[in-house]
Write an enzyme that holds these catalytic residues in place. Structure first.
Site, mmCIF file in Angstrom:
data_model
loop_
_atom_site.group_PDB
_atom_site.id
_atom_site.type_symbol
_atom_site.label_atom_id
_atom_site.label_comp_id
_atom_site.label_asym_id
_atom_site.label_seq_id
_atom_site.Cartn_x
_atom_site.Cartn_y
_atom_site.Cartn_z
ATOM 1 N N LYS A 186 -42.488 34.951 -14.039
ATOM 2 C CA LYS A 186 -43.476 35.491 -13.107
ATOM 3 C C LYS A 186 -44.521 34.427 -12.805
ATOM 4 O O LYS A 186 -45.029 33.819 -13.749
ATOM 5 C CB LYS A 186 -44.128 36.712 -13.758
ATOM 6 C CG LYS A 186 -45.295 37.293 -13.001
ATOM 7 C CD LYS A 186 -46.000 38.309 -13.860
ATOM 8 C CE LYS A 186 -47.190 38.835 -13.076
ATOM 9 N NZ LYS A 186 -48.020 39.726 -13.833
ATOM 10 N N LYS A 204 -44.965 33.804 -18.134
ATOM 11 C CA LYS A 204 -45.935 34.316 -17.157
ATOM 12 C C LYS A 204 -46.990 33.246 -16.943
ATOM 13 O O LYS A 204 -47.696 32.842 -17.874
ATOM 14 C CB LYS A 204 -46.579 35.601 -17.676
ATOM 15 C CG LYS A 204 -47.679 36.123 -16.763
ATOM 16 C CD LYS A 204 -48.163 37.474 -17.212
ATOM 17 C CE LYS A 204 -49.287 37.972 -16.314
ATOM 18 N NZ LYS A 204 -49.694 39.333 -16.665
HETATM 19 C C1 PBG Z 1 -51.580 42.540 -16.274
HETATM 20 C C2 PBG Z 1 -50.692 42.211 -15.156
HETATM 21 C C3 PBG Z 1 -50.962 41.415 -14.052
HETATM 22 C C4 PBG Z 1 -49.856 41.497 -13.222
HETATM 23 C C5 PBG Z 1 -48.917 42.318 -13.857
HETATM 24 N N1 PBG Z 1 -49.449 42.743 -15.059
HETATM 25 C C6 PBG Z 1 -52.192 40.678 -13.665
HETATM 26 C C7 PBG Z 1 -52.681 39.593 -14.499
HETATM 27 O O1 PBG Z 1 -52.037 39.142 -15.453
HETATM 28 O O2 PBG Z 1 -53.796 39.155 -14.227
HETATM 29 C C8 PBG Z 1 -49.740 40.845 -11.875
HETATM 30 C C9 PBG Z 1 -48.717 41.420 -10.973
HETATM 31 C C10 PBG Z 1 -48.864 41.073 -9.537
HETATM 32 O O3 PBG Z 1 -49.685 40.232 -9.115
HETATM 33 O O4 PBG Z 1 -48.135 41.672 -8.756
HETATM 34 N N2 PBG Z 1 -51.518 41.740 -17.383
#
Ligand code: PBG
Length: 332
Positions: free
Chosen positions: A257, A203
């Site tokens: 992601k 991520k």
């Molecule tokens: C929370 C989380 C996030 C997303 C999914 N789970 C945001 C972040 O990490 O700041 C983002 C998903 C998206 O932008 O569609 N940890």
């Protein structure tokens, strides 16, 4: 003989295989179906509420009763799995995200309600504290730093509450070190032996989560950025190490992601590992495609299918996408 005739002497004409629908259909290498899609839902308190999200035209925050209806629509279209995210009411936000450990929080109640009404659909929920903390970070802070092991202890409890509420797949999205192993041990220790872990393994610290943060309300609260725990967009080899680590700690499935800017990472993970791989087409990707279409720059259906097909072609199995319902309708 003219020069352009020469090229075809051996009979190579690529266009032969593109000349009609049926032959294109027959030789198509990548197939997209509703079965590939994971549909994220944003939850909010209330009853009968479908509240539009500014940055994500077409997507709404749903009260639990509306989420149940949306789940039924998704199930009827053949979407296998939902991912639940909640907007926590302001008064429940704390520095330690204590509401995450309330077995009656919005997500837990929604899990039970959807499980009851739509038993056949899979239910996933995030393990992370960002929607519960008053500072918007995914863990607890000390002197402005996100603490790792202290956060993992809380995440383990959060995962157990989700499992107890009927969550099929817990999805640690926090990027703390060691959380997958800790969650796996706790699930096993508490008899939740069938609960799956889909780790947000690679991520990245992306700017494209903006509309999501607006949707869950953390955008205005977040101070600083998440670069001490989410990955540097410049790194691909590191993603392979993260995936390796999460698999060895007990992840059943892994995720890359965002999607579109990380197709090379998806491909490398696919080539290197055998576990199911999901790509997350994040909120900013959805917003870009949607807003461009709203400006008349392209057709939304084509943009949606081309972007999802590209993710599959890169090598993922499943795709988390805000287009899931719309795509499933088109693909039906
Ligand atoms: C929370 C989380 C996030 C997303 C999914 N789970 C945001 C972040 O990490 O700041 C983002 C998903 C998206 O932008 O569609 N940890």
């Amino acid at each position: 003989m003219k020069k352009h005739d020469m090229k075809f002497l051996a009979g190579h004409r690529a266009r032969r295989l593109r000349q009609s629908d049926w032959i294109r259909e027959l030789v198509r290498e990548t197939r997209l179906g509703a079965h590939d899609l994971i549909y994220p839902l944003f939850l909010r308190e209330g009853n009968g509420v479908r509240e539009p999200i500014d940055g994500m035209p077409g997507i709404h925050r749903l009260s639990i009763d509306m989420a149940v209806e949306e789940a039924r629509r998704a199930h009827d279209l053949g979407i296998p799995l939902l991912a639940l995210f909640q907007q926590t009411p302001e008064e429940k936000l704390t520095p330690d995200g204590a509401e995450a450990l309330n077995g009656d929080n919005l997500t837990c109640r929604a899990l039970r309600a959807i499980r009851m009404a739509v038993p056949g659909i899979g239910l996933m929920a995030d393990v992370a504290l960002d929607v519960f903390t008053d500072h918007g970070h995914d863990g607890v802070l000390q002197d402005g730093k996100v603490l790792n092991d202290e956060t993992v202890d809380i995440l383990v409890q959060q995962a157990l509450h989700l499992a107890t509420a009927g969550c099929d797949v817990v999805a640690p999205s926090d990027m703390m070190d060691g959380r997958v192993g800790a969650i796996r041990r706790a699930l096993e220790g508490h008899g939740h032996t069938q609960v799956m872990i889909m780790s947000y393994a690679a991520k990245y610290a992306s700017c494209l989560y903006g509309p999501f943060r607006e949707a869950v309300g953390s955008l205005g609260r977040l101070k600083g950025d998440k670069r001490t725990y989410q990955m540097d967009p410049a790194n691909a080899r590191e993603a392979l190490r993260q995936v390796q680590q999460d698999i060895s700690e007990g992840a059943d499935m892994v995720m890359v992601k965002p999607g579109m800017a990380y197709l090379d990472v998806i491909r490398q993970v696919r080539d290197r590992f055998d576990v199911p791989l999901t790509a997350y087409q994040v909120s900013g990707e959805y917003a870009m495609l949607r807003l461009g279409a709203d400006q008349g720059l392209w057709d939304i259906e084509s943009a949606m299918l081309e972007s999802l097909t590209g993710l599959k072609r890169a090598g993922c199995d499943g795709i988390l996408t805000y287009f899931a319902l719309e795509a499933a309708r088109v693909l039906a």
